[in-house]
Design a protein around this motif. Structure first.
Motif, mmCIF file in Angstrom:
data_model
loop_
_atom_site.group_PDB
_atom_site.id
_atom_site.type_symbol
_atom_site.label_atom_id
_atom_site.label_comp_id
_atom_site.label_asym_id
_atom_site.label_seq_id
_atom_site.Cartn_x
_atom_site.Cartn_y
_atom_site.Cartn_z
ATOM 1 N N LEU A 94 0.826 -1.209 0.000
ATOM 2 C CA LEU A 94 0.000 0.000 0.000
ATOM 3 C C LEU A 94 0.859 1.257 0.000
ATOM 4 N N PHE A 95 2.100 1.105 0.467
ATOM 5 C CA PHE A 95 3.000 2.252 0.605
ATOM 6 C C PHE A 95 4.235 2.087 -0.291
ATOM 7 N N ASP A 96 4.093 1.272 -1.336
ATOM 8 C CA ASP A 96 5.186 1.026 -2.281
ATOM 9 C C ASP A 96 6.409 0.443 -1.590
ATOM 10 N N LEU A 97 6.182 -0.415 -0.599
ATOM 11 C CA LEU A 97 7.260 -1.101 0.099
ATOM 12 C C LEU A 97 7.156 -2.603 -0.167
ATOM 13 N N GLU A 98 8.232 -3.314 0.089
ATOM 14 C CA GLU A 98 8.246 -4.759 -0.100
ATOM 15 C C GLU A 98 8.050 -5.468 1.233
ATOM 16 N N PHE A 99 7.338 -6.582 1.182
ATOM 17 C CA PHE A 99 7.100 -7.367 2.387
ATOM 18 C C PHE A 99 8.328 -8.200 2.720
ATOM 19 N N ASN A 100 8.751 -8.106 3.979
ATOM 20 C CA ASN A 100 9.837 -8.914 4.513
ATOM 21 C C ASN A 100 9.333 -9.537 5.796
ATOM 22 N N THR A 101 9.298 -10.849 5.856
ATOM 23 C CA THR A 101 8.682 -11.538 6.993
ATOM 24 C C THR A 101 9.296 -11.109 8.316
ATOM 25 N N GLY A 102 10.622 -11.075 8.398
ATOM 26 C CA GLY A 102 11.282 -10.717 9.645
ATOM 27 C C GLY A 102 10.925 -9.329 10.122
ATOM 28 N N LEU A 103 10.844 -8.383 9.193
ATOM 29 C CA LEU A 103 10.554 -7.003 9.559
ATOM 30 C C LEU A 103 9.087 -6.804 9.918
ATOM 31 N N TRP A 104 8.191 -7.323 9.095
ATOM 32 C CA TRP A 104 6.764 -7.008 9.235
ATOM 33 C C TRP A 104 6.042 -7.906 10.219
ATOM 34 N N GLN A 105 6.756 -8.828 10.872
ATOM 35 C CA GLN A 105 6.143 -9.610 11.940
ATOM 36 C C GLN A 105 6.153 -8.865 13.269
ATOM 37 N N SER A 106 6.875 -7.772 13.359
ATOM 38 C CA SER A 106 6.941 -7.013 14.611
ATOM 39 C C SER A 106 5.760 -6.064 14.718
ATOM 40 N N GLY A 107 5.567 -5.525 15.906
ATOM 41 C CA GLY A 107 4.442 -4.623 16.134
ATOM 42 C C GLY A 107 4.730 -3.184 15.794
ATOM 43 N N HIS A 108 6.008 -2.778 15.789
ATOM 44 C CA HIS A 108 6.410 -1.414 15.434
ATOM 45 C C HIS A 108 7.435 -1.522 14.317
#
Length: 226
Positions: A94-108
């Protein structure tokens, strides 16, 4: 840019002096052309039309032009996602970013080379170990209380990012889900919009109060109540 335009009708025409209007006209080839121009009244019913791009010369309004709408506001594309549901892996796109499991599993989430920050919050902490049962909830339709990870302090990098986000021109985006699972699968998050830091108490963890840029509706607030 996404633009919100108001249709000009005989009932709301009024004066357009100093406003930005949408114009329809025919170009030299006879094709329809649509322009957005600022209006400047010169007197004697003469109006100069000025482009926001200085490379375009001002033009005079003529009877051949159809003034059909005026600009109300520029719409931030992310506002179109407000109160819609998204799976975790859909959020970065949605923000022109790529999904990375390690990064996007966190809450912040604070992606590299991106000013924006993202809070991904699950309100119902059942099933989590005690150290991960952060205390998050909506105080009311406009205010959200969020507890950081146990390692976050006001003097740390993430703590500073939260407190100084406005100074750093960093938007904080809030995504919330009530439960972790839905139909035995990972539940989607609802985008609750941008946040403004108000205050915090304590450290490791920090208890932060946020102001929502766009208030929740009553139904959504009731849905999020545990």
């Amino acid at each position: 840019d996404y633009l919100l335009l108001e249709l000009i009708t005989p009932d709301n025409a009024g004066s357009n002096d100093g406003k930005t209007i949408a114009i329809e006209r025919q170009d030299v080839t006879g094709d329809d052309q649509y322009l957005l121009r600022d209006v400047k009244k010169l007197g004697d019913n003469q109006y100069q039309l000025i482009a926001q791009n200085a490379e375009y010369e001002p033009m005079m309004a003529t009877d051949e032009m159809n003034t059909f709408a005026r600009l109300r506001q520029i719409v931030d594309p992310v506002d179109l996602y407000l109160h819609q549901s998204f799976m975790r892996e859909e959020i970065p796109g949605l923000f022109d970013l790529e999904f990375n499991t390690g990064l996007w599993q966190s809450g912040h989430v604070c992606p590299k080379n991106c000013r924006d920050q993202f809070l991904l919050v699950t309100l119902n902490k059942q099933g989590k170990i005690k150290d991960h049962q952060y205390h998050d909830y909506f105080i009311d339709q406009e205010n959200f209380r969020w507890q950081s990870q146990k390692s976050s302090s006001p003097s740390g990098s993430k703590g500073k990012a939260i407190i100084n986000h406005a100074t750093n021109e960093s938007w904080v985006h809030l995504f919330v889900r009530k439960n972790k699972l839905e139909a035995k699968k990972g539940a989607p998050f609802i985008y609750c919009g941008k946040l403004k830091y108000l205050r915090h108490k304590g450290e490791k963890p920090m208890n932060v109060e946020w102001l929502l840029e766009k208030p929740l509706g009553e139904e959504l607030l009731e849905y999020f109540s545990l």
